[in-house]
Design an enzyme around this catalytic site. Structure first.
Site, mmCIF file in Angstrom:
data_model
loop_
_atom_site.group_PDB
_atom_site.id
_atom_site.type_symbol
_atom_site.label_atom_id
_atom_site.label_comp_id
_atom_site.label_asym_id
_atom_site.label_seq_id
_atom_site.Cartn_x
_atom_site.Cartn_y
_atom_site.Cartn_z
ATOM 1 N N GLU A 133 0.168 -0.815 -4.786
ATOM 2 C CA GLU A 133 -0.918 0.168 -4.893
ATOM 3 C C GLU A 133 -0.295 1.541 -4.798
ATOM 4 O OE1 GLU A 133 -4.099 2.899 -3.053
ATOM 5 O OE2 GLU A 133 -2.068 2.484 -2.396
ATOM 6 N N ASP B 29 0.675 -1.843 4.475
ATOM 7 C CA ASP B 29 1.900 -1.031 4.578
ATOM 8 C C ASP B 29 3.090 -1.910 4.927
ATOM 9 O OD1 ASP B 29 0.126 1.082 4.299
ATOM 10 O OD2 ASP B 29 0.119 1.606 6.427
ATOM 11 N N HIS C 201 0.826 -1.202 0.000
ATOM 12 C CA HIS C 201 0.000 0.000 0.000
ATOM 13 C C HIS C 201 0.866 1.261 0.000
ATOM 14 C CE1 HIS C 201 -2.656 2.903 2.378
ATOM 15 N NE2 HIS C 201 -3.366 2.649 1.289
ATOM 16 N N ARG C 202 0.839 2.006 -1.090
ATOM 17 C CA ARG C 202 1.727 3.166 -1.320
ATOM 18 C C ARG C 202 3.186 2.714 -1.297
ATOM 19 N NH1 ARG C 202 -1.139 7.261 3.161
ATOM 20 N NH2 ARG C 202 -3.244 6.486 2.849
ATOM 21 N N LYS D 71 -7.080 9.629 -7.568
ATOM 22 C CA LYS D 71 -7.516 10.415 -6.399
ATOM 23 C C LYS D 71 -8.463 11.520 -6.850
ATOM 24 C CE LYS D 71 -5.899 8.690 -2.624
ATOM 25 N NZ LYS D 71 -6.964 8.055 -1.833
ATOM 26 N N GLU E 19 -4.696 4.062 -8.033
ATOM 27 C CA GLU E 19 -5.883 4.704 -7.460
ATOM 28 C C GLU E 19 -5.953 6.140 -7.954
ATOM 29 O OE1 GLU E 19 -6.286 4.975 -3.145
ATOM 30 O OE2 GLU E 19 -8.021 6.268 -3.455
ATOM 31 N N ASP F 71 -1.194 6.073 -5.500
ATOM 32 C CA ASP F 71 -2.222 7.103 -5.681
ATOM 33 C C ASP F 71 -1.754 8.145 -6.690
ATOM 34 O OD1 ASP F 71 -3.759 6.204 -3.215
ATOM 35 O OD2 ASP F 71 -1.833 6.740 -2.322
ATOM 36 N N HIS G 85 -0.391 10.820 -2.207
ATOM 37 C CA HIS G 85 -1.713 10.486 -1.671
ATOM 38 C C HIS G 85 -2.604 11.701 -1.443
ATOM 39 C CE1 HIS G 85 -4.657 9.664 1.533
ATOM 40 N NE2 HIS G 85 -4.773 8.492 0.941
HETATM 41 O O1 G3P Z 1 -6.589 1.787 -2.604
HETATM 42 C C1 G3P Z 1 -6.752 1.415 -1.274
HETATM 43 C C2 G3P Z 1 -6.506 2.558 -0.343
HETATM 44 O O2 G3P Z 1 -5.292 3.153 -0.700
HETATM 45 C C3 G3P Z 1 -7.596 3.593 -0.349
HETATM 46 O O3 G3P Z 1 -7.436 4.579 0.589
HETATM 47 O O4 G3P Z 1 -6.743 6.763 1.444
HETATM 48 O O5 G3P Z 1 -5.154 4.859 1.551
HETATM 49 O O6 G3P Z 1 -5.680 5.908 -0.628
HETATM 50 P P1 G3P Z 1 -6.187 5.561 0.740
HETATM 51 MG MG MG Z 2 -4.696 4.651 -2.099
#
Ligand code: G3P
Ligand code: MG
Length: 248
Positions: free
Chosen positions: A36, A231, A9-10, A113, A111, A38, A51
């Site tokens: 993943e 993470d 995640h990120r 945004k 993702e 953003d 993000h």
């Molecule tokens: O894509 C999953 C998750 O990243 C969505 O929320 O705020 O962490 O981008 P956020």
């Molecule tokens: Mg995200």
């Protein structure tokens, strides 16, 4: 039951500043199957990986991403807020990232945004980038904004999309399908057995965010969700191995 895939995640964002090359490289090194990230747009329409709409939290800049050209943003430090070890780590463009990603045997979740700012043409700009770098066949595009997913399918119906949500509703699967989403990405809080069943009955993948605690990882593995966003991909992989051994 298929293996639950691990998406960083990120990037590996517990070990390095989120959405930067060090975080992505660590994700790859951890053995995670996917990344993943953003995407937001600069003033001159360059997709960048960050993000927040605002620069304050993760850079030494102030104000909004959309108010700066990429040239201006490229001079910012997106690493020091995390640790001095990463000082002067730059904000990366989607294209720079893809040049690296293309060589990795990994899956990608972009993702968009667009839930706070509806960046004009972000869907076609991102689409062209992914197409040029030939990674569309291993990418899923997600957004909290359903209109963004509809626009993406108008550009090319073959693109895989996922609806992102943190709130449950009785008809969530149908709702996501109503604007053409192929998959569902949900906050861990709303995960239950019924949702997994409903998705799989409709041939939708269910992916869960952000899964950092052992208990939730185990729940996801047990329920057979298709992927988790975490993470801490290295920890998620360890727990998945243990889970498989115990099952096997
Ligand atoms: O894509 C999953 C998750 O990243 C969505 O929320 O705020 O962490 O981008 P956020
Ligand atoms: Mg995200």
């Amino acid at each position: 039951m298929k293996n639950t895939l691990i998406f960083a995640h990120r990037g590996a964002s517990k070990l390095a500043p989120e959405n930067t090359m060090p975080a992505f490289e660590l994700a790859q090194a951890s053995g995670a199957e996917g990344i993943e990230t953003d995407v937001q747009l600069t003033k001159d329409n360059i997709p960048v990986l960050i993000h927040d709409e605002n620069l304050r939290r993760t850079t030494n800049g102030t104000g909004f991403v959309q108010d700066y050209t990429y040239d201006e943003l490229s001079r910012l430090d997106a690493g020091s807020w995390f640790s001095s070890e990463f000082s002067n780590t730059p904000i990366v463009t989607l294209d720079e990232f893809l040049r690296w990603f293309k060589e990795q045997k990994m899956l990608l979740n972009i993702e968009l945004k667009t839930n706070v700012i509806e960046y004009k043409h972000i869907e076609s700009i991102v689409y062209e980038n992914l197409k040029n770098r030939q990674v569309l066949d291993r990418t899923v595009i997600s957004s909290f904004n359903a209109d963004s997913l509809v626009r993406m399918h108008e550009i090319n119906p073959a693109v895989r999309t996922a609806f992102l949500t943190s709130t449950n509703r009785r008809d969530l699967v149908k709702y996501a399908q109503s604007f053409g989403a192929n998959d569902l990405h949900v906050k861990h809080r709303i995960l239950d057995k019924k949702l997994v069943k409903q998705c799989h009955r409709q041939n939708m993948d269910l992916r869960v965010y952000t899964v950092n605690r052992t208990g939730m990882m185990k729940k996801c593995y047990k329920l057979g969700v298709d992927a988790i966003f975490t993470d801490v991909p290295h920890e998620a992989l360890e727990h998945r191995e243990l889970f498989q051994k115990r099952k096997g």
